[in-house]
Design a protein around this motif. Structure first.
Motif, PDB file in Angstrom:
ATOM      1  N   VAL A   1      -3.591   8.191   1.285  1.00  0.00           N
ATOM      2  CA  VAL A   1      -2.890   9.994   1.515  1.00  0.00           C
ATOM      3  C   VAL A   1      -4.161  10.036   3.267  1.00  0.00           C
ATOM      4  O   VAL A   1      -5.445  10.232   2.951  1.00  0.00           O
ATOM      5  CB  VAL A   1      -3.486  10.311   0.228  1.00  0.00           C
ATOM      6  CG1 VAL A   1      -3.187  12.421   0.454  1.00  0.00           C
ATOM      7  CG2 VAL A   1      -3.579  10.174  -1.236  1.00  0.00           C
TER       8      VAL A   1
ATOM      9  N   VAL B   1      -7.472   5.811  -4.802  1.00  0.00           N
ATOM     10  CA  VAL B   1      -6.290   6.656  -4.273  1.00  0.00           C
ATOM     11  C   VAL B   1      -7.691   6.750  -3.194  1.00  0.00           C
ATOM     12  O   VAL B   1      -8.969   7.749  -3.333  1.00  0.00           O
ATOM     13  CB  VAL B   1      -6.136   8.052  -4.697  1.00  0.00           C
ATOM     14  CG1 VAL B   1      -4.866   8.370  -3.836  1.00  0.00           C
ATOM     15  CG2 VAL B   1      -4.928   7.242  -5.756  1.00  0.00           C
TER      16      VAL B   1
ATOM     17  N   GLU C   1       6.142   8.391   0.216  1.00  0.00           N
ATOM     18  CA  GLU C   1       6.465   8.437  -1.241  1.00  0.00           C
ATOM     19  C   GLU C   1       5.540   9.122  -1.712  1.00  0.00           C
ATOM     20  O   GLU C   1       5.817   9.710  -2.955  1.00  0.00           O
ATOM     21  CB  GLU C   1       5.304   6.572  -1.212  1.00  0.00           C
ATOM     22  CG  GLU C   1       6.852   5.487  -1.027  1.00  0.00           C
ATOM     23  CD  GLU C   1       5.456   4.456   0.247  1.00  0.00           C
ATOM     24  OE1 GLU C   1       4.529   4.611   1.458  1.00  0.00           O
ATOM     25  OE2 GLU C   1       4.939   3.854  -0.690  1.00  0.00           O
ATOM     26  N   GLU C   2       4.685   9.612  -1.555  1.00  0.00           N
ATOM     27  CA  GLU C   2       3.270  10.555  -2.320  1.00  0.00           C
ATOM     28  C   GLU C   2       3.147  11.704  -1.404  1.00  0.00           C
ATOM     29  O   GLU C   2       2.902  11.548  -0.352  1.00  0.00           O
ATOM     30  CB  GLU C   2       2.237   9.746  -2.208  1.00  0.00           C
ATOM     31  CG  GLU C   2       2.307   8.950  -3.602  1.00  0.00           C
ATOM     32  CD  GLU C   2       1.155   8.226  -4.181  1.00  0.00           C
ATOM     33  OE1 GLU C   2       0.188   8.735  -4.495  1.00  0.00           O
ATOM     34  OE2 GLU C   2       1.419   6.810  -4.739  1.00  0.00           O
TER      35      GLU C   2
ATOM     36  N   ARG D   1       3.832   4.485   8.251  1.00  0.00           N
ATOM     37  CA  ARG D   1       4.543   3.653   7.146  1.00  0.00           C
ATOM     38  C   ARG D   1       5.005   2.508   7.624  1.00  0.00           C
ATOM     39  O   ARG D   1       4.776   1.835   7.043  1.00  0.00           O
ATOM     40  CB  ARG D   1       6.017   5.042   6.443  1.00  0.00           C
ATOM     41  CG  ARG D   1       6.628   4.383   5.410  1.00  0.00           C
ATOM     42  CD  ARG D   1       5.685   3.794   3.986  1.00  0.00           C
ATOM     43  NE  ARG D   1       5.153   2.619   3.881  1.00  0.00           N
ATOM     44  CZ  ARG D   1       3.960   1.910   3.156  1.00  0.00           C
ATOM     45  NH1 ARG D   1       3.807   2.959   2.604  1.00  0.00           N
ATOM     46  NH2 ARG D   1       3.383   1.261   3.391  1.00  0.00           N
TER      47      ARG D   1
ATOM     48  N   HIS E   1      -5.833   1.792 -10.098  1.00  0.00           N
ATOM     49  CA  HIS E   1      -5.352   2.582  -9.336  1.00  0.00           C
ATOM     50  C   HIS E   1      -6.454   2.899  -8.365  1.00  0.00           C
ATOM     51  O   HIS E   1      -7.368   3.968  -8.814  1.00  0.00           O
ATOM     52  CB  HIS E   1      -3.947   3.027  -9.349  1.00  0.00           C
ATOM     53  CG  HIS E   1      -3.380   3.380  -7.524  1.00  0.00           C
ATOM     54  ND1 HIS E   1      -2.568   2.653  -7.806  1.00  0.00           N
ATOM     55  CD2 HIS E   1      -3.178   3.991  -7.148  1.00  0.00           C
ATOM     56  CE1 HIS E   1      -1.407   3.132  -6.730  1.00  0.00           C
ATOM     57  NE2 HIS E   1      -2.022   4.123  -6.482  1.00  0.00           N
TER      58      HIS E   1
ATOM     59  N   GLY F   1       0.772   8.537   1.658  1.00  0.00           N
ATOM     60  CA  GLY F   1       1.082   9.949   1.008  1.00  0.00           C
ATOM     61  C   GLY F   1       0.806  10.817   1.955  1.00  0.00           C
ATOM     62  O   GLY F   1      -0.150  10.426   3.038  1.00  0.00           O
TER      63      GLY F   1
ATOM     64  N   ASP G   1      -5.302   1.237  -3.312  1.00  0.00           N
ATOM     65  CA  ASP G   1      -3.804   1.494  -3.592  1.00  0.00           C
ATOM     66  C   ASP G   1      -3.160   1.714  -2.795  1.00  0.00           C
ATOM     67  O   ASP G   1      -2.038   1.441  -2.419  1.00  0.00           O
ATOM     68  CB  ASP G   1      -3.985   0.997  -5.198  1.00  0.00           C
ATOM     69  CG  ASP G   1      -4.275   0.239  -5.466  1.00  0.00           C
ATOM     70  OD1 ASP G   1      -4.034  -1.003  -5.184  1.00  0.00           O
ATOM     71  OD2 ASP G   1      -5.307   0.200  -6.288  1.00  0.00           O
ATOM     72  N   THR G   2      -3.522   2.717  -2.351  1.00  0.00           N
ATOM     73  CA  THR G   2      -2.684   4.460  -2.644  1.00  0.00           C
ATOM     74  C   THR G   2      -3.914   4.957  -0.686  1.00  0.00           C
ATOM     75  O   THR G   2      -4.329   5.386  -1.330  1.00  0.00           O
ATOM     76  CB  THR G   2      -2.549   5.319  -2.935  1.00  0.00           C
ATOM     77  OG1 THR G   2      -1.236   5.077  -3.889  1.00  0.00           O
ATOM     78  CG2 THR G   2      -1.870   6.651  -2.392  1.00  0.00           C
TER      79      THR G   2
ATOM     80  N   THR H   1       0.547  -1.126  -0.044  1.00  0.00           N
ATOM     81  CA  THR H   1      -0.003  -0.151   0.454  1.00  0.00           C
ATOM     82  C   THR H   1       0.659   1.407  -0.168  1.00  0.00           C
ATOM     83  O   THR H   1       1.662   1.483   1.224  1.00  0.00           O
ATOM     84  CB  THR H   1      -0.954   0.158   1.115  1.00  0.00           C
ATOM     85  OG1 THR H   1      -1.599  -1.188   1.198  1.00  0.00           O
ATOM     86  CG2 THR H   1      -1.828   0.972   1.371  1.00  0.00           C
ATOM     87  N   ALA H   2       0.777   2.020  -1.045  1.00  0.00           N
ATOM     88  CA  ALA H   2       1.590   3.358  -1.221  1.00  0.00           C
ATOM     89  C   ALA H   2       0.774   4.046   0.283  1.00  0.00           C
ATOM     90  O   ALA H   2      -0.228   4.485   0.297  1.00  0.00           O
ATOM     91  CB  ALA H   2       1.021   4.265  -2.116  1.00  0.00           C
TER      92      ALA H   2
END
Length: 291
Positions: A265, A210, A30-31, A287, A208, A5, A262-263, A2-3
């Motif tokens: 934030v 978010v 990462e973001e 993280r 993807h 941000g 997937d991401t 998992t990204a």
């Protein structure tokens, strides 16, 4: 994996962006995501600056309101970012807040039609195609970019309602969900996006997702989170937001990831007292606790 941000909220003045972007880059985040909220900061200007000030962090814009932008201009700016900063720009487009669009005389009678036409033309232009189209809103006559991106340039769509979620699956490369989306909402969004993907024959293409997660940490975290949810009218929705230490926030991230994000934030509250510490908290404490 998992990204993860964090958002630079446009309630902060634009001159604060440089230090926060560099901190995100240096801390391993990462973001970093930016908003083009009326009438605060422009998404492309801030994204270009953040990318130029950093070396590795991906910079997302979630989102650019399509009623404000001619699609050719969106494509030109997006292509420039992708060529100057390969693999690091993530751009989303969407309806925009309709009251704001009305304020500037740009409100569309059919926001869904406008978004569909914009997505279709934008993705074609970024793919290097020469486009002629006469839609209800988007009209192009033999338009092609001189400098299209040399590689993939994904376009995300911000979506909330069922029809827009299906459209995102049909015509976008990814979907951006607001912080008013609990885990069950992510699952439902995934189902609707997949309906759109099947309808357009795009099931073999990755899509993807978010999701923003409103988060707060520190001694007054729970109070600030409750106040913001109440102000947004979502205080009674279960499963929204996370307030507390890194373990608590990481668990909320994991729930969204398990639901199909997937991401994730992390979105600080509008009254976050220390944005720099929030970025460090996300990168250095949350993280490591998220697979």
């Amino acid at each position: 994996m998992t990204a993860l941000g964090a958002v630079f909220r446009p309630q902060l003045p634009p001159e604060r962006l440089r230090s926060l972007a560099r901190l995100a880059d240096d801390s391993g985040l990462e973001e970093l995501w930016l908003w083009e909220d009326c009438f605060r900061e422009g998404g492309i200007a801030t994204a270009a600056a953040a990318l130029a000030w950093t070396e590795r962090v991906r910079v997302g814009v979630g989102l650019l309101p399509v009623p404000l932008r001619n699609v050719a201009l969106t494509a030109m700016e997006a292509a420039s970012l992708h060529r100057m900063f390969p693999g690091r720009a993530v751009l989303g487009v969407g309806h925009g807040v309709q009251d704001w669009m009305a304020q500037v005389g740009a409100r569309a009678e059919s926001p869904l039609t406008l978004l569909r036409e914009h997505l279709t033309a934008l993705r074609a232009l970024l793919a290097g195609e020469r486009v002629t189209t006469k839609g209800r809103y988007v009209r192009l006559d033999d338009v092609a970019l001189d400098w299209p991106p040399p590689g993939p340039a994904p376009v995300f769509a911000g979506a909330t309602g069922p029809r827009t979620l299906r459209l995102s699956g049909e015509a976008a490369d990814g979907t951006i969900l607001t912080s008013a989306t609990p885990p069950d909402g992510v699952r439902q969004a995934r189902r609707l996006v997949d309906e759109g993907r099947r309808a357009s024959g795009r099931t073999g293409v990755p899509h993807h997702v978010v999701v923003y997660l409103l988060a707060a940490t520190g001694p007054d975290a729970a109070e600030r989170l409750r106040a913001e949810l109440a102000a947004e009218g979502t205080g009674q929705v279960p499963g929204l937001g996370a307030a507390g230490d890194a373990d608590t926030v990481a668990e909320a991230v994991r729930r969204l990831a398990e639901a199909g994000a997937d991401t994730v934030v992390l979105q600080p509250t509008g009254d976050e007292p220390d944005p720099e510490s929030f970025v460090r908290f996300v990168a250095q404490e949350v993280r490591p606790r998220v697979p």
